[in-house]
Design a protein around this motif. Structure first.
Motif, mmCIF file in Angstrom:
data_model
loop_
_atom_site.group_PDB
_atom_site.id
_atom_site.type_symbol
_atom_site.label_atom_id
_atom_site.label_comp_id
_atom_site.label_asym_id
_atom_site.label_seq_id
_atom_site.Cartn_x
_atom_site.Cartn_y
_atom_site.Cartn_z
ATOM 1 N N SER A 182 -19.284 -1.217 -11.263
ATOM 2 C CA SER A 182 -19.747 -1.309 -12.662
ATOM 3 C C SER A 182 -18.696 -1.191 -13.753
ATOM 4 N N HIS A 234 -20.864 -12.752 -8.409
ATOM 5 C CA HIS A 234 -21.656 -13.071 -9.598
ATOM 6 C C HIS A 234 -20.766 -12.873 -10.816
ATOM 7 N N ASP A 263 -17.882 -6.507 -14.650
ATOM 8 C CA ASP A 263 -16.975 -5.776 -13.743
ATOM 9 C C ASP A 263 -16.390 -6.674 -12.654
ATOM 10 N N HIS A 264 -16.960 -7.871 -12.461
ATOM 11 C CA HIS A 264 -16.469 -8.769 -11.404
ATOM 12 C C HIS A 264 -15.592 -9.901 -11.945
ATOM 13 N N ASP A 314 -23.342 -5.817 -4.972
ATOM 14 C CA ASP A 314 -24.327 -6.005 -6.039
ATOM 15 C C ASP A 314 -25.565 -6.682 -5.478
ATOM 16 N N HIS A 316 -28.766 -2.572 -6.898
ATOM 17 C CA HIS A 316 -27.793 -2.026 -5.941
ATOM 18 C C HIS A 316 -28.500 -1.401 -4.746
ATOM 19 N N HIS A 340 -18.336 -0.529 -3.978
ATOM 20 C CA HIS A 340 -18.951 -0.508 -5.319
ATOM 21 C C HIS A 340 -19.434 0.908 -5.643
HETATM 22 ZN ZN LIG Z 1 -20.846 -4.825 -10.001
#
Ligand SMILES: [Zn+2]
Ligand SMILES: [Zn+2]
Lengths: 319, 124
Positions: free
Chosen positions: A12, A109, A113-114, A210, A254, A276
């Motif tokens: 996150s 995705h 954060d990605h 995720d 999650h 994660h």
């Molecule tokens: Zn994430």
């Protein structure tokens, strides 16, 4: 596939240790060293090696980024979280600016954060390098363009655009990329996310972050068991406890350590890597979850043991 | 799945047996439903006697979560008792100890819910 290297493992948002947390670790180590003979370098190392990981190390703070070392000359990454910045530094010191490289990226995705690491990925600014960003989302390109647009970032995406190609994939279909067979799978997450199964030379690695598991649909469970089937390593979103994942944090997208173990056991996976991590968890908390998860694996085991690890920035897994 | 329900005044003891996993969770949910329906303010209180449950998977724990939510909405009371050590470990690792009050023995669970029910329980 030769090796997995985890550059960013936090969920996150990136986190960092504070001065107080570092000092608390040092104090605990010094207290534990009272009366221990630390006269030689080897004795110091031996003493540190005998301590828990959270006492001498940290699970780390970068957001999602995983490298799969193929053994070929192209690079393969999952996600472009903040962990891709140190990966880029490593590439700069390995190759310098003069030797163009190809980086294949697979995007779970487009949540922040990605994607947040791309503007800080130095190789993307060097002409001749190729960054091929694969994903199943229609708005793949838009997400990256937007985060570098005014007023959010000083360097516009057009500056790196020449080095970057976008490739849209269809879930469920196998693709050949950099000597690997890559199959995406749709997962439950706000705006959808995709897991990737990588196969080569009789080895299989699954990246599944995720991803929420509702546990109310046996067919869905079976589909994930097939996706994970006999994998050597599964990198799994284990952000919450089971109770949180299905109650107060239901629909947050999650999963839990418990569901990770169950799916991997059903699929005959060899190694589960919990990934994660919840940003609110400190190193000791993550280590407690790891100990609990290993115990859970032990008491629910019916076939071959499943190895369980908690991912940390800098972790390497040989395949 | 065999259910063995008993009543001590306003306290209903529900006692499932065996494994609560992918194969049996739906059956567990259906058999639990009637007891939950009457578990509300001023009516029944429920003790889940888990002494004969050998194993519970995430799918089974999900049924417990749904039960806790339903009972909370109805302002009822539901507790869990007499878990076997392995089941208790699974319960704690899943952090269900924050969702349910758990008692080592059935008598303590009944006592927590009603003194009148406890008297009936002790009377056999
Ligand atoms: Zn994430
Ligand atoms: Zn997300």
């Amino acid at each position: 596939m030769k090796r997995i290297r985890l550059w960013g493992t936090r969920g996150s948002i990136p986190v960092a240790l504070t001065a107080a947390q570092v000092r608390a670790k040092i104090e605990a180590v010094l207290r534990g060293a009272r009366g221990v003979d630390l006269g030689s370098e080897a004795a110091v190392k031996r003493h540190l090696d005998g301590l828990d990981f959270h006492q001498t190390g940290t699970y780390g703070g970068h957001s999602s980024c995983v490298e799969i070392e193929t053994g070929g000359d192209q690079y393969v990454l999952c996600d472009l979280g903040s962990g891709v910045r140190p990966f880029g530094q490593a590439m700069m010191s390995r190759h310098g600016p003069g030797k163009p490289q190809t980086y294949n990226v697979f995007m779970s995705h487009l949540h922040w954060d990605h994607i947040m690491g791309l503007p800080f990925f130095t190789p993307a600014y060097i002409p001749g390098n190729r960054l091929v960003i694969h994903g199943c989302h229609e708005r793949l390109r838009e997400a990256f363009v937007r985060q570098q647009a005014e007023p959010s970032f000083p360097v516009d995406f057009s500056i790196v655009a020449k080095q970057i190609e976008f490739v849209t994939l269809e879930p469920g279909r196998p693709y050949q990329v950099a000597g690997l067979i890559v199959t995406p799978k749709k997962q439950l997450h706000a705006g959808d996310s995709y897991g990737y199964r990588f196969e080569a030379g009789g080895r299989a690695v699954v990246y599944s972050t995720d991803s929420e598991h509702k546990l109310d649909d046996p067919q869905e469970t079976r589909a994930f068991v097939e996706f994970f089937r006999a994998a050597d390593v599964v990198i799994f979103d284990a952000m919450y406890s089971l109770a949180d994942a299905i109650s107060v944090k239901a629909d947050w997208g999650h999963s839990s350590n418990v569901v990770g173990v169950e799916l991997c056991q059903l699929a005959g996976v060899k190694h589960l890597v919990m990934y994660h991590h919840e940003p609110a968890f400190d190193d000791a908390a993550i280590e407690r979850v790891l100990a609990d998860t290993r115990r859970f694996e032990e008491i629910t085991r019916s076939a071959a043991p499943l190895k369980v690890s908690a991912a940390y920035d800098g972790m390497e897994i040989a395949l | 799945m065999e259910f063995n329900n008993r009543r001590y005044g306003e306290v209903v003891v529900v006692a499932p047996a065996g494994r609560i996993d992918h194969a049996s969770a739906e059956d567990f949910r259906l058999r639990l439903a009637p007891a939950l329906e009457h578990c509300s303010e001023g009516r029944d209180r429920v003790v889940l006697d888990f002494s004969a449950v050998e194993y519970i998977s995430s799918v089974g724990l999900r049924v417990l979560m749904l039960a806790a939510k339903q009972v909370k909405a109805q302002k009822g009371a539901i507790v869990i008792a007499a878990m076997q050590p392995v089941v208790k470990e699974i319960f704690d690792i899943s952090r269900f100890n924050y969702v349910f009050a758990a008692f080592p023995g059935l008598r303590e669970a009944v006592a927590d819910l009603s003194t009148q029910a406890l008297a009936l329980y002790d009377a056999g």
